[in-house]
Design an enzyme around this catalytic site. Structure first.
Site, PDB file in Angstrom:
ATOM      1  N   GLU A 131     -12.413  25.099   5.806  1.00  8.64           N
ATOM      2  CA  GLU A 131     -13.075  24.713   7.102  1.00  8.64           C
ATOM      3  C   GLU A 131     -14.191  26.058   7.400  1.00  8.64           C
ATOM      4  OE1 GLU A 131     -10.592  23.450  10.482  1.00  8.64           O
ATOM      5  OE2 GLU A 131     -11.867  24.623  11.848  1.00  8.64           O
ATOM      6  N   GLU A 136     -18.107  27.856  18.155  1.00 11.78           N
ATOM      7  CA  GLU A 136     -16.888  27.740  18.840  1.00 11.78           C
ATOM      8  C   GLU A 136     -16.548  28.583  19.977  1.00 11.78           C
ATOM      9  OE1 GLU A 136     -12.257  26.014  17.371  1.00 11.78           O
ATOM     10  OE2 GLU A 136     -13.387  27.659  16.177  1.00 11.78           O
TER      11      GLU A 136
END
Length: 312
Positions: A131, A136
């Site tokens: 990932e 974020e």
């Protein structure tokens, strides 16, 4: 003879440069953007206080639309939510990629107490195909967090050629001495890389270069986007140090990352935003209660996206 050898060498170098140049593979924007994504409607894997809705519901509620050429993806900001969570959107690209140059042009990102927006890529059978978290953050976070998550066997060197600050170096989601699923993270040191500062700067582009030798992430605010990105001929060699550098090789095999879909989402509270609520500077004692009962607090909780482009 020397002249002929020089000419041959120059030709070989030129051909090599041409072969190494990126070609546009996919470009999504405006009315064709959402048709390239599937809407995720299952329970949030990160235990967020959220109800992810399907495409038709998102459209009918105004949570997705095209406005002035940009794609708007937002959370409900008009109603007190049910106990199941605030309605929002999570989308996953129909196409998957292994390696490439990913350019995400955003005008505005979600921000505010309780929010947990992310823009990332992920492979099947998580975490076995990796990932890559490109953008974020949570609550009132000031700058972007960039992180890799992998199976056991991927670590990063302590010293890297990057502008950001290393937070953790073990990418394994169950690494000892790190929080669960923390991965190997880098904090972006650019003030405009997240939240209100990003939005007030008019947005910009996040670029991820994923090659055999590593994964590198740059943030360019609107006023500093390189000319070769604007012209459609991106050249990473002219951009200087990336904000995050994740070299791949003996310490982290490049085959730990494969067949990634692109994901954009906005969740609330959950494993991260909820767990740090007490130290976030946000009001009230409960993240879930705040998110449920203050719809107008999420007027700024939306994505405005100009385009996603993938070069290979």
């Amino acid at each position: 003879m020397r002249s002929l050898l020089f000419t041959a060498s120059l030709l070989a170098t030129t051909l090599s440069s041409v072969q190494a140049a990126y070609s546009l593979k996919d470009s999504w924007s405006g009315s064709n953007f959402l048709s390239n994504f599937d809407f995720f409607t299952a329970s949030d894997p990160t235990h967020g206080f959220v109800q992810y809705v399907d495409a038709s519901t998102a459209s009918s509620l105004g949570l997705t639309k095209v406005q002035n050429g940009a794609v708007i993806i937002k959370a409900d900001n008009t109603t007190v939510s049910s106990s199941a969570g605030r309605k929002s959107v999570r989308i996953t690209s129909k196409k998957a990629y292994t390696k490439g140059l990913f350019i995400f042009d955003v005008n505005h990102v979600p921000f505010g107490c309780g929010t947990w927006p992310a823009m990332w890529t992920v492979g099947p059978d998580w975490p076995n195909n990796g990932e890559i978290d490109i953008f974020e953050g949570v609550n009132k976070q000031s700058t972007d967090s960039m992180t890799l998550h992998t199976k056991q066997g991927c670590t990063m060197p302590s010293s890297r050629n990057q502008k950001g600050t290393t937070v953790t170096s073990n990418c394994w989601v169950n690494a000892p001495g790190q929080s669960s699923n923390q991965g190997c993270g880098v904090t972006n040191n650019q003030a405009t890389s997240y939240g209100d500062n990003l939005n007030n700067a008019g947005g910009g582009v996040y670029v991820t270069q994923w090659g055999a030798d590593g994964i590198y992430i740059w943030w360019f605010q609107r006023s500093a986007i390189p000319a070769n990105i604007k012209s459609g001929a991106p050249d990473t060699s002219t951009w200087g140090k990336p904000d995050a550098a994740f070299p791949l090789g003996s310490s982290c095999p490049n085959d730990f990352f494969a067949n990634h879909n692109i994901v954009v989402d906005l969740t609330f509270c959950g494993d991260w935003a909820g767990s740090v609520w007490g130290s976030s500077g946000c009001p009230g004692s409960s993240c879930n209660s705040y998110v449920q009962n203050n719809p107008s607090a999420f007027n700024d909780a939306y994505w405005s996206i100009n385009s996603f482009k993938v070069y290979q």
